[in-house]
Design a protein around this motif. Structure first.
Motif, PDB file in Angstrom:
ATOM      1  N   ALA A 189      -4.737  21.577  -8.463  1.00 21.35           N
ATOM      2  CA  ALA A 189      -5.196  20.895  -9.672  1.00 21.35           C
ATOM      3  C   ALA A 189      -5.914  19.530  -9.298  1.00 21.35           C
ATOM      4  N   GLY A 190      -5.411  19.036  -8.456  1.00 22.88           N
ATOM      5  CA  GLY A 190      -5.512  17.552  -7.984  1.00 22.88           C
ATOM      6  C   GLY A 190      -4.628  17.003  -7.251  1.00 22.88           C
ATOM      7  N   ASP A 191      -4.686  15.388  -6.853  1.00 27.13           N
ATOM      8  CA  ASP A 191      -3.862  15.014  -5.949  1.00 27.13           C
ATOM      9  C   ASP A 191      -3.524  13.425  -6.603  1.00 27.13           C
ATOM     10  N   ILE A 192      -2.345  13.068  -6.274  1.00 28.89           N
ATOM     11  CA  ILE A 192      -1.926  11.699  -6.421  1.00 28.89           C
ATOM     12  C   ILE A 192      -1.435  11.195  -4.873  1.00 28.89           C
ATOM     13  N   CYS A 193      -1.954  10.182  -4.613  1.00 34.54           N
ATOM     14  CA  CYS A 193      -1.292   9.665  -3.287  1.00 34.54           C
ATOM     15  C   CYS A 193      -1.633  10.618  -2.225  1.00 34.54           C
ATOM     16  N   SER A 194      -2.810  11.429  -2.294  1.00 34.19           N
ATOM     17  CA  SER A 194      -3.161  12.337  -1.485  1.00 34.19           C
ATOM     18  C   SER A 194      -1.999  13.496  -1.235  1.00 34.19           C
ATOM     19  N   PRO A 217      -3.578   6.491   9.250  1.00 31.68           N
ATOM     20  CA  PRO A 217      -4.270   7.459   8.617  1.00 31.68           C
ATOM     21  C   PRO A 217      -3.634   8.124   7.408  1.00 31.68           C
ATOM     22  N   VAL A 218      -4.107   8.640   6.316  1.00 27.01           N
ATOM     23  CA  VAL A 218      -3.263   8.868   5.220  1.00 27.01           C
ATOM     24  C   VAL A 218      -2.617  10.450   5.654  1.00 27.01           C
ATOM     25  N   ILE A 219      -3.490  11.030   6.278  1.00 27.54           N
ATOM     26  CA  ILE A 219      -2.997  12.829   6.641  1.00 27.54           C
ATOM     27  C   ILE A 219      -3.330  12.775   8.266  1.00 27.54           C
ATOM     28  N   PHE A 220      -2.135  13.307   8.835  1.00 26.37           N
ATOM     29  CA  PHE A 220      -2.486  13.514  10.340  1.00 26.37           C
ATOM     30  C   PHE A 220      -2.572  14.757  10.423  1.00 26.37           C
ATOM     31  N   ASP A 221      -3.286  15.229  11.745  1.00 30.62           N
ATOM     32  CA  ASP A 221      -3.482  16.549  12.098  1.00 30.62           C
ATOM     33  C   ASP A 221      -2.160  17.250  12.517  1.00 30.62           C
ATOM     34  N   ASN A 222      -1.291  16.591  12.867  1.00 33.07           N
ATOM     35  CA  ASN A 222      -0.002  17.054  13.485  1.00 33.07           C
ATOM     36  C   ASN A 222       1.167  16.641  12.783  1.00 33.07           C
ATOM     37  N   THR A 223       2.261  17.468  12.307  1.00 34.83           N
ATOM     38  CA  THR A 223       3.544  16.868  11.689  1.00 34.83           C
ATOM     39  C   THR A 223       4.260  16.242  12.767  1.00 34.83           C
ATOM     40  N   GLU A 224       4.346  16.530  14.041  1.00 33.85           N
ATOM     41  CA  GLU A 224       5.100  15.838  14.956  1.00 33.85           C
ATOM     42  C   GLU A 224       4.795  14.426  15.219  1.00 33.85           C
ATOM     43  N   VAL A 225       3.478  14.439  15.492  1.00 30.27           N
ATOM     44  CA  VAL A 225       2.964  13.048  15.394  1.00 30.27           C
ATOM     45  C   VAL A 225       3.070  12.056  14.382  1.00 30.27           C
ATOM     46  N   LYS A 226       3.081  12.504  13.365  1.00 34.18           N
ATOM     47  CA  LYS A 226       3.108  11.754  11.845  1.00 34.18           C
ATOM     48  C   LYS A 226       4.529  11.218  11.949  1.00 34.18           C
ATOM     49  N   SER A 270       0.889  22.697  -1.061  1.00 35.75           N
ATOM     50  CA  SER A 270       1.041  23.114   0.256  1.00 35.75           C
ATOM     51  C   SER A 270       2.069  22.251   0.961  1.00 35.75           C
ATOM     52  N   ARG A 271       3.280  22.833   1.485  1.00 34.19           N
ATOM     53  CA  ARG A 271       4.246  22.052   2.154  1.00 34.19           C
ATOM     54  C   ARG A 271       3.706  21.484   3.465  1.00 34.19           C
ATOM     55  N   GLU A 272       3.180  22.269   4.226  1.00 35.18           N
ATOM     56  CA  GLU A 272       2.570  21.864   5.457  1.00 35.18           C
ATOM     57  C   GLU A 272       1.710  20.720   5.517  1.00 35.18           C
ATOM     58  N   ILE A 273       0.526  20.845   4.349  1.00 34.79           N
ATOM     59  CA  ILE A 273      -0.275  19.610   4.279  1.00 34.79           C
ATOM     60  C   ILE A 273       0.639  18.516   3.860  1.00 34.79           C
ATOM     61  N   ASN A 274       1.584  18.382   3.188  1.00 39.21           N
ATOM     62  CA  ASN A 274       2.339  17.606   2.590  1.00 39.21           C
ATOM     63  C   ASN A 274       3.140  16.776   3.595  1.00 39.21           C
ATOM     64  N   ASP A 275       3.725  17.642   4.579  1.00 39.64           N
ATOM     65  CA  ASP A 275       4.523  16.909   5.519  1.00 39.64           C
ATOM     66  C   ASP A 275       3.501  16.328   6.531  1.00 39.64           C
ATOM     67  N   ARG A 276       2.379  16.312   6.593  1.00 38.33           N
ATOM     68  CA  ARG A 276       1.338  15.786   7.329  1.00 38.33           C
ATOM     69  C   ARG A 276       1.003  14.353   6.737  1.00 38.33           C
ATOM     70  N   THR A 277       1.487  14.126   5.438  1.00 40.30           N
ATOM     71  CA  THR A 277       0.886  13.181   4.664  1.00 40.30           C
ATOM     72  C   THR A 277       1.629  11.670   4.544  1.00 40.30           C
ATOM     73  N   VAL A 278       0.951  10.518   4.872  1.00 42.96           N
ATOM     74  CA  VAL A 278       1.762   9.488   4.989  1.00 42.96           C
ATOM     75  C   VAL A 278       1.691   8.763   3.834  1.00 42.96           C
ATOM     76  N   GLY A 279       2.999   8.284   3.211  1.00 47.31           N
ATOM     77  CA  GLY A 279       3.071   7.357   2.104  1.00 47.31           C
ATOM     78  C   GLY A 279       3.988   7.887   1.196  1.00 47.31           C
ATOM     79  N   ILE A 280       3.930   7.477   0.046  1.00 50.47           N
ATOM     80  CA  ILE A 280       5.233   7.853  -0.985  1.00 50.47           C
ATOM     81  C   ILE A 280       5.142   9.115  -1.651  1.00 50.47           C
ATOM     82  N   GLN A 340       0.831  -1.294   0.005  1.00 46.76           N
ATOM     83  CA  GLN A 340       0.078   0.006   0.149  1.00 46.76           C
ATOM     84  C   GLN A 340       0.978   1.351   0.112  1.00 46.76           C
ATOM     85  N   LEU A 341       0.535   2.207  -0.837  1.00 39.82           N
ATOM     86  CA  LEU A 341       1.735   3.355  -1.093  1.00 39.82           C
ATOM     87  C   LEU A 341       0.970   4.382  -0.185  1.00 39.82           C
TER      88      LEU A 341
END
Length: 312
Positions: free
Chosen positions: A237-242, A174-183, A253-263, A139-140
């Motif tokens: 415009a869209g997303d791949i792998c969230s 989760p694919v996206i955490f609320d908090n970067t540190e927890v992720k 958004s670098r901030e949202i990207n840093d909270r995202t789990v995966g490739i 799972q990516l």
């Protein structure tokens, strides 16, 4: 009266020639008699609304695929035929083609990375078993959600693993955490690190694109607050792998990207086969941006989407 006859004849022709409805079924649907349907179909041909002149549609589709390869620098493009320019019909046809292509492509010892969503689920449901050895399926991106909306994350990985006679490798977060540190803390777990690293090592990645429309799956899953959603709808415009990108294929958004789990998106550019399965009017902007960003080298789509991407 003429306008009504024109409308009915065109509707009857669409149902008969594009959707394979029988004349009796069309009569019931339109609220007319069966002989009337027959006359409407003849009228549609007489007026030139129907032109039965197709010699070999595959020739046109192949040519369209070649133009897409040239325009976006792709290795492979499969343009499949969809009888209707409707999302559900397009999804049905491209998912079938994608399943066939994946089955032909996968060989011994391949590592297949997969994402989730309705298109990926449709692909997974149509996979047929193939006798291969040493294949791994991973799972990516994270797939756990507190929402009642189904992502099909676990089922998709299971179906891919069953088709290639292997064990599924889940990313149970989760694919996206609320908090970067927890992720970051969670990603330090050795098991999680192994799964993420296996995703990076995958030589085949199969994915689709998401949109930033109000009904987008990620929005319905409740990962974003109102301000974040508005930001993404304004800039992405869209997303791949969230992971969200703009019309130029750059991260939004670098901030949202840093909270995202995966490739990471950059890792997709290094895949031997990065297979984008997507189509439909609502996804054209996201597909175009993904191709501009070079996140896919293989595209599986339909002729309506191909025409739009080519500007035809």
């Amino acid at each position: 009266m003429d306008n009504e006859k024109q409308r009915l004849s065109i509707e009857a022709a669409r149902l008969y020639y594009l959707s394979d409805y029988g004349q009796q079924d069309i009569a019931v649907r339109l609220g007319v008699s069966r002989p009337t349907v027959s006359r409407l179909l003849q009228y549609a041909k007489d007026q030139g609304y129907v032109r039965i002149t197709i010699v070999d549609p595959l020739e046109d589709l192949d040519a369209m695929g070649d133009r897409l390869k040239l325009k976006f620098g792709l290795d492979t493009v499969h343009v499949c035929y969809s009888p209707l320019n409707e999302y559900t019909e397009i999804q049905k046809n491209i998912s079938k083609k994608a399943a066939e292509y994946i089955q032909e492509t996968v060989q011994d010892s391949d590592i297949i990375g997969v994402t989730w969503g309705t298109t990926m689920h449709a692909v997974a449901l149509q996979l047929q078993p193939k006798s291969v050895r040493g294949v791994e399926v991973v799972q990516l991106k994270g797939g756990v959600s507190h929402s009642h909306v189904n992502t099909y994350a676990a089922e998709i990985v299971n179906l891919f693993a069953e088709a290639f006679h292997t064990m599924p490798r889940y990313l149970p977060l989760p694919v996206i955490f609320d908090n970067t540190e927890v992720k970051r803390m969670v990603e330090e777990d050795r098991h999680i690190q192994r799964i993420i690293e296996l995703g990076r090592q995958a030589n085949i990645a199969v994915f689709t694109v998401g949109t930033v429309k109000e009904d987008a799956l990620l929005f319905r899953l409740g990962y974003f607050n109102e301000d974040e959603q508005k930001l993404l709808q304004r800039t992405a415009a869209g997303d791949i792998c969230s992971r969200f990108f703009d019309a130029a294929g750059e991260l939004c958004s670098r901030e949202i990207n840093d909270r995202t789990v995966g490739i990471d998106l950059a890792d997709l550019r290094r895949k031997e086969k990065a297979i984008l399965v997507a189509g439909g009017q609502r996804k054209i902007d996201a597909i175009r941006a993904a191709l501009i960003g070079k996140y896919a080298n293989i595209l599986i789509t339909d002729q309506f989407t191909a025409q739009a991407l080519l500007g035809e």
